[in-house]
Design a protein around this motif. Structure first.
Motif, mmCIF file in Angstrom:
data_model
loop_
_atom_site.group_PDB
_atom_site.id
_atom_site.type_symbol
_atom_site.label_atom_id
_atom_site.label_comp_id
_atom_site.label_asym_id
_atom_site.label_seq_id
_atom_site.Cartn_x
_atom_site.Cartn_y
_atom_site.Cartn_z
ATOM 1 N N LYS A 35 0.854 -1.194 0.000
ATOM 2 C CA LYS A 35 0.000 0.000 0.000
ATOM 3 C C LYS A 35 0.882 1.232 0.000
ATOM 4 O O LYS A 35 2.046 1.163 0.390
ATOM 5 C CB LYS A 35 -0.894 -0.008 1.233
ATOM 6 C CG LYS A 35 -1.884 -1.144 1.240
ATOM 7 C CD LYS A 35 -2.755 -1.087 2.480
ATOM 8 C CE LYS A 35 -3.709 -2.253 2.481
ATOM 9 N NZ LYS A 35 -3.936 -2.747 3.858
ATOM 10 N N VAL A 89 -2.780 0.781 -4.237
ATOM 11 C CA VAL A 89 -2.349 -0.539 -3.764
ATOM 12 C C VAL A 89 -1.733 -1.296 -4.935
ATOM 13 O O VAL A 89 -2.346 -1.366 -6.014
ATOM 14 C CB VAL A 89 -3.542 -1.364 -3.217
ATOM 15 C CG1 VAL A 89 -3.072 -2.759 -2.799
ATOM 16 C CG2 VAL A 89 -4.200 -0.664 -2.051
ATOM 17 N N THR A 91 -0.791 -4.924 -6.058
ATOM 18 C CA THR A 91 -1.053 -6.287 -5.616
ATOM 19 C C THR A 91 -0.921 -7.256 -6.776
ATOM 20 O O THR A 91 -0.818 -6.845 -7.942
ATOM 21 C CB THR A 91 -2.455 -6.388 -4.973
ATOM 22 O OG1 THR A 91 -2.621 -7.695 -4.432
ATOM 23 C CG2 THR A 91 -3.551 -6.134 -5.989
ATOM 24 N N GLU A 93 -2.819 -10.447 -8.608
ATOM 25 C CA GLU A 93 -4.091 -11.171 -8.669
ATOM 26 C C GLU A 93 -3.812 -12.662 -8.583
ATOM 27 O O GLU A 93 -2.701 -13.121 -8.869
ATOM 28 C CB GLU A 93 -4.815 -10.849 -9.973
ATOM 29 C CG GLU A 93 -5.270 -9.404 -10.063
ATOM 30 C CD GLU A 93 -5.828 -9.040 -11.439
ATOM 31 O OE1 GLU A 93 -6.458 -7.997 -11.548
ATOM 32 O OE2 GLU A 93 -5.607 -9.823 -12.399
ATOM 33 N N LEU A 101 -3.957 -0.594 -8.147
ATOM 34 C CA LEU A 101 -5.358 -0.182 -8.018
ATOM 35 C C LEU A 101 -5.429 1.150 -7.294
ATOM 36 O O LEU A 101 -4.620 1.425 -6.403
ATOM 37 C CB LEU A 101 -6.135 -1.235 -7.222
ATOM 38 C CG LEU A 101 -6.056 -2.673 -7.746
ATOM 39 C CD1 LEU A 101 -6.735 -3.629 -6.780
ATOM 40 C CD2 LEU A 101 -6.689 -2.762 -9.134
ATOM 41 N N ASP A 102 -6.412 1.964 -7.684
ATOM 42 C CA ASP A 102 -6.629 3.199 -6.932
ATOM 43 C C ASP A 102 -7.683 2.940 -5.855
ATOM 44 O O ASP A 102 -8.142 1.806 -5.677
ATOM 45 C CB ASP A 102 -6.992 4.367 -7.849
ATOM 46 C CG ASP A 102 -8.349 4.210 -8.494
ATOM 47 O OD1 ASP A 102 -9.045 3.212 -8.194
ATOM 48 O OD2 ASP A 102 -8.730 5.073 -9.314
ATOM 49 N N GLN A 103 -8.080 3.989 -5.187
ATOM 50 C CA GLN A 103 -9.009 3.854 -4.074
ATOM 51 C C GLN A 103 -10.301 3.169 -4.504
ATOM 52 O O GLN A 103 -10.882 2.388 -3.754
ATOM 53 C CB GLN A 103 -9.312 5.257 -3.521
ATOM 54 C CG GLN A 103 -9.981 5.238 -2.193
ATOM 55 C CD GLN A 103 -10.196 6.653 -1.665
ATOM 56 O OE1 GLN A 103 -10.080 7.638 -2.412
ATOM 57 N NE2 GLN A 103 -10.472 6.772 -0.383
ATOM 58 N N MET A 104 -10.761 3.440 -5.745
ATOM 59 C CA MET A 104 -12.020 2.885 -6.240
ATOM 60 C C MET A 104 -11.812 1.517 -6.883
ATOM 61 O O MET A 104 -12.692 1.027 -7.570
ATOM 62 C CB MET A 104 -12.654 3.828 -7.279
ATOM 63 C CG MET A 104 -12.706 5.305 -6.888
ATOM 64 S SD MET A 104 -13.497 5.571 -5.302
ATOM 65 C CE MET A 104 -15.170 5.087 -5.712
ATOM 66 N N LYS A 105 -10.628 0.929 -6.690
ATOM 67 C CA LYS A 105 -10.274 -0.376 -7.272
ATOM 68 C C LYS A 105 -10.194 -0.346 -8.803
ATOM 69 O O LYS A 105 -10.323 -1.367 -9.470
ATOM 70 C CB LYS A 105 -11.262 -1.484 -6.832
ATOM 71 C CG LYS A 105 -11.351 -1.650 -5.323
ATOM 72 C CD LYS A 105 -10.145 -2.435 -4.777
ATOM 73 C CE LYS A 105 -10.261 -2.625 -3.266
ATOM 74 N NZ LYS A 105 -9.255 -1.789 -2.540
ATOM 75 N N ASN A 106 -10.009 0.844 -9.361
ATOM 76 C CA ASN A 106 -9.752 0.933 -10.800
ATOM 77 C C ASN A 106 -8.319 0.475 -11.053
ATOM 78 O O ASN A 106 -7.420 0.802 -10.275
ATOM 79 C CB ASN A 106 -9.877 2.371 -11.291
ATOM 80 C CG ASN A 106 -11.282 2.896 -11.175
ATOM 81 O OD1 ASN A 106 -12.238 2.173 -11.481
ATOM 82 N ND2 ASN A 106 -11.418 4.123 -10.683
ATOM 83 N N ILE A 107 -8.117 -0.239 -12.170
ATOM 84 C CA ILE A 107 -6.755 -0.661 -12.512
ATOM 85 C C ILE A 107 -6.024 0.520 -13.161
ATOM 86 O O ILE A 107 -6.393 0.993 -14.239
ATOM 87 C CB ILE A 107 -6.773 -1.870 -13.471
ATOM 88 C CG1 ILE A 107 -7.399 -3.073 -12.755
ATOM 89 C CG2 ILE A 107 -5.347 -2.210 -13.934
ATOM 90 C CD1 ILE A 107 -7.465 -4.338 -13.566
ATOM 91 N N SER A 110 -1.145 -2.369 -15.156
ATOM 92 C CA SER A 110 -1.169 -3.822 -15.055
ATOM 93 C C SER A 110 0.033 -4.400 -15.794
ATOM 94 O O SER A 110 0.479 -3.843 -16.804
ATOM 95 C CB SER A 110 -2.460 -4.361 -15.685
ATOM 96 O OG SER A 110 -2.302 -5.720 -16.007
#
Ligand SMILES: *[C@@H]1O[C@H](CO)[C@@H](O)[C@H](O)[C@H]1NC(C)=O
Ligand SMILES: *[C@@H]1O[C@H](CO)[C@@H](O)[C@H](O)[C@H]1NC(C)=O
Ligand SMILES: *[C@@H]1O[C@H](CO)[C@@H](O)[C@H](O)[C@H]1NC(C)=O
Ligand SMILES: *[C@@H]1O[C@H](CO)[C@@H](O)[C@H](O)[C@H]1NC(C)=O
Ligand SMILES: *[C@@H]1O[C@H](CO)[C@@H](O)[C@H](O)[C@H]1NC(C)=O
Ligand SMILES: *[C@@H]1O[C@H](CO)[C@@H](O)[C@H](O)[C@H]1NC(C)=O
Ligand SMILES: *[C@@H]1O[C@H](CO)[C@@H](O)[C@H](O)[C@H]1NC(C)=O
Length: 731
Positions: A35, A89, A91, A93, A101-107, A110
């Protein structure tokens, strides 16, 4: 009492987990992401991965930097797509894709891994490489499913590859940051060209800016050769890959290669712990590094002024004639005049240079230098050759042959070591080199020892005399062949002209005097001696020698040869007993000797000569100074066009060329040439027209007077043309 062990247990766990998450971990798993605020650190503490904001930027990026030098970011993941908050974050998969990923879990970024991995792990290695692999598999390089080394940013770390995977077509190259606060891709790239022998280029868009020489088996030609114990450059060439890389020789010294925002490649080192980076070299080093600085067939030298010079055997276009077409430096040195081999041609060694770019070339790595020379000599369009592999020592091995123009040659000096190239030159250049070598050798011999001075002198004299005899013989033979303009020695010419006696002068022009002479063979000659301090004359001299030697026509004056003695330049022609056309047509008495029939034959001859220049010879030539004084008459009154000092080879398409240096003779110049500097074969046709009017009328174009108007001859004729068709007779 109960709470103490619990507290100890809890705080140990807390500290351990903090330690694990932020300081010592070098891996990311689906359960352990990184993070913003946390980092990965490689096992030996050399590199660190985490979130950062470069310079004054407020955006967040994921990058890798030196642990001991956190401001030195060597790789950036989301160069194009910064995070705007502190909740990013990184991470992996479950199927093995590394994602940001941003706060809204948008990629936001990659790794786009396509293969599915059972136990995916991303690890930051001590090399600075972030790799994705299967936890279950072995830890060798082949097992990496993805690695940051495959997507370089602006920095090449030891072990990274700069070059091509021939199987997949993938290219790895450096792309500069846009600015110190913006890691998005800038305009400059640093890449390996593998067309022929590998060369490194700094490129802007698709334009080459700076070039290294070809890889010569040890290093890239023209790059500063660093005598260091820091790193070893390596070039790998096999069926699968061609790439440049390097390895460090001393583990306590760090080194990197970075393409900075100004488009310079810097080689930096850091000795020991954080003692700061030192630039040990950078490219480009000077102006001569600019790609094509001296155009085609030029050589760039920083130690001399001007920077650019034409290679031996190539003629320079005077600075004033460089127009917009030449602005890009492509035509400062005119291309070789012929594409067919001339007798006596050979190669001159140009030592210590950066070899030209590989545009039109042939490579054979199994030949040696001798075979290379023979091969290049056979093909008339082969302009130069060099060896390719210096790693075996000696002369080197391998054969690189260039065809056509030679682009981007520079002289190397200082810490850069150049290579030898052998350039095809005409016989006259070889002759000059030989005679200067002979002089040098004689000088050296004279200082060897006082006691042998006499002996050397005597034998030298004997040798010299016999050499002269041989040379004369050779000269005569060559003259018989009539294929090229041989060199006369000064003695021969001085004897022929009675030591340039004033009474043997038969004419004088802007560039010097013309003498009449007689060779020992009885042949009469005209010697055009260029005045010594006329810099212009030297240009015109070369032009004339080179051009006329290639032209053979009964209506062109025959050049017998030339003579070069120190600064002195002479042209030797067949002697024309009847002088030039102006001698007859403008003289009241002598003009009576030329009847209509003679004049008609002379006109036909001039036209034939001009047609040959324009269309029937191998080269298309614009004479640019056709006038009666440049038409000579031989004993049979056969006209011969002479004076090719201003002549130019024209494009084969017959198109107009433009010059800012309008030279020629007023009264004969076509208006568009006199005013705009545009010339083509049509300009000569205009001059021919004036010449015809003068031959027919016996009047000079300029200096023509008429009681009714102020026009010159041409103006008078065109004025009368539509009213009175028989204008000539009315004159
Ligand atoms: C992954 O694929 C996306 C969409 O094709 C592309 O925009 C992105 O640049 C790729 N990322 C990398 C690291 O190649
Ligand atoms: C990797 O595999 C080993 C044994 O195969 C296991 O003990 C370890 O927990 C695994 N680590 C991760 C991050 O999956
Ligand atoms: C490696 O570099 C360090 C620091 O410059 C130097 O002290 C050491 O002698 C070098 N070691 C070798 C083997 O060259
Ligand atoms: C890039 O490197 C060159 C050569 O070392 C240097 O002169 C220049 O200042 C550098 N530019 C930047 C933006 O660091
Ligand atoms: C390279 O030169 C050798 C020796 O002259 C010759 O046998 C071979 O065919 C050449 N190879 C190529 C590709 O031209
Ligand atoms: C000379 O070499 C060029 C380039 O390799 C080739 O195209 C041309 O055919 C060759 N000419 C001769 C006469 O071998
Ligand atoms: C260069 O020469 C060395 C020594 O002769 C040899 O080992 C090497 O294979 C050569 N390299 C190439 C690319 O021919």
């Amino acid at each position: 009492m109960e709470s103490l062990p619990f507290f100890i247990f809890f705080s140990t766990l807390f500290i351990q987990s903090l330690h694990f998450l932020s300081f010592s971990a070098d891996i990311i798993t689906p359960d352990l992401p990184v993070k913003d605020g946390q980092t990965l650190i490689s096992v030996s503490q050399s590199f660190e991965l985490g979130f950062f904001s470069p310079g004054t930027s407020k955006y967040r990026y994921v990058g890798i930097w030196y642990k001991k030098s956190p401001e030195t970011v060597v790789w950036v993941a989301n160069r194009n797509n910064p995070l705007t908050d502190h909740f990013g974050v990184l991470t992996i998969e479950n199927r093995g894709n590394l994602v940001l990923l941003d706060q809204m879990k948008n990629i936001m970024w990659s790794s786009n891994s396509s293969s599915i991995i059972a136990g995916p792990v991303a690890q930051l290695l001590d090399s600075g490489n972030l790799v994705v692999r299967d936890n279950g598999s072995s830890r060798n390089t082949e097992s990496y499913r993805w690695q940051s080394f495959d997507q370089p940013s602006d920095t090449l770390l030891p072990g990274m590859k700069l070059g091509w995977n021939l199987k997949t077509g993938q290219e790895r190259y450096l792309i500069t940051w846009r600015s110190i606060s913006d890691p998005s891709p800038g305009d400059f790239t640093y890449r390996l060209d593998i067309h022929g022998l590998p060369q490194l280029f700094i490129v802007v868009g698709s334009v080459k800016k700076v070039r290294s020489g070809p890889w010569n088996g040890i290093f890239f030609g023209g790059t500063p050769k660093v005598h260091n114990s820091v790193f070893e450059p390596i070039l790998v060439r096999n069926e699968d890959e061609i790439y440049y890389t390097y390895r460090l020789l001393n583990n306590s010294v760090s080194s990197r290669l970075t393409l900075n925002q100004s488009g310079a490649v810097e080689r930096l080192v850091m000795y020991g712990q954080n003692s700061g980076w030192t630039t040990i070299y950078s490219v480009p080093v000077d102006t001569c590094e600019n790609y094509r600085q001296c155009g085609a067939n030029g050589i760039c030298r920083t130690r001399t002024s001007p920077l650019c010079e034409c290679l031996k055997g190539f003629k320079s276009i005077p600075e004033e004639e460089l127009d917009i077409q030449n602005f890009y430096g492509s035509r400062k040195c005119e291309t070789r005049l012929t594409l067919d081999c001339q007798p006596g041609e050979g190669f001159l060694k140009l030592p210590g240079v950066k070899l030209p770019d590989l545009l039109e070339f042939r490579l054979n790595e199994s030949m040696n230098l001798k075979e290379c020379e023979a091969e290049c000599f056979k093909n008339c369009s082969c302009s130069a050759f060099a060896t390719t592999n210096l790693s075996g020592g000696g002369d080197g091995s391998g054969c690189l042959m260039w065809f056509g123009n030679l682009i981007d040659i520079r002289e190397q000096s200082g810490s850069t070591i150049g290579q030898d190239i052998h350039i095809r030159v005409p016989a006259s250049e070889l002759e000059m080199v030989r005679s200067s070598k002979r002089k040098k050798m004689l000088k050296t011999a004279l200082v060897v020892s006082m006691s042998t001075l006499l002996a050397i002198f005597v034998s030298g004299l004997v040798l010299w005399i016999s050499w002269r005899k041989i040379k004369r013989k050779v000269g005569m033979d060559r003259r018989k062949e009539g294929m090229e303009a041989p060199l006369f020695d000064l003695d021969t010419i001085a004897t022929a002209t009675n030591n340039f006696a004033p009474d043997s002068i038969i004419g004088a022009g802007g560039f010097g005097s013309v003498y009449k002479g007689k060779l020992l063979t009885g042949q009469e000659i005209a010697v055009k001696k260029l005045s010594m301090n006329s810099g212009q004359g030297v240009e015109e001299f070369r032009n004339e020698v080179v051009l006329i030697a290639k032209l053979q026509h009964r209506n062109l004056v025959g050049l017998l040869g030339s003579c070069i003695h120190r600064e002195e330049r002479m042209l030797i022609y067949e002697y024309m007993p009847n002088k030039s056309l102006d001698y007859f047509i403008f003289d009241h008495e002598r003009s009576a000797l030329l009847g209509w029939k003679e004049r008609f034959v002379i006109i036909l001859g001039i036209a034939r000569g001009l047609l040959y220049l324009h269309q029937d010879s191998k080269l298309q030539i614009v004479h640019r100074d056709l006038k009666p004084s440049n038409v000579l008459l031989d004993s049979n009154l056969i006209p011969k066009i002479s004076d090719f000092g201003l002549a130019r080879i024209s494009g084969d398409d017959g198109k107009e060329t433009k010059t800012r240096r309008v030279i020629g003779t007023y009264g004969y110049m076509a208006p568009e040439y006199a005013i705009d500097g545009k010339f083509s074969v049509k300009s000569d046709v205009f001059s021919l027209g004036v010449l015809l009017l003068e031959i027919i009328s016996g009047k000079k174009n300029r200096g023509f007077v008429h009681p009714d108007h102020h026009h010159n001859l041409v103006g008078h004729v065109s004025r009368n043309n539509h009213m009175e068709r028989k204008y000539v007779i009315s004159l």
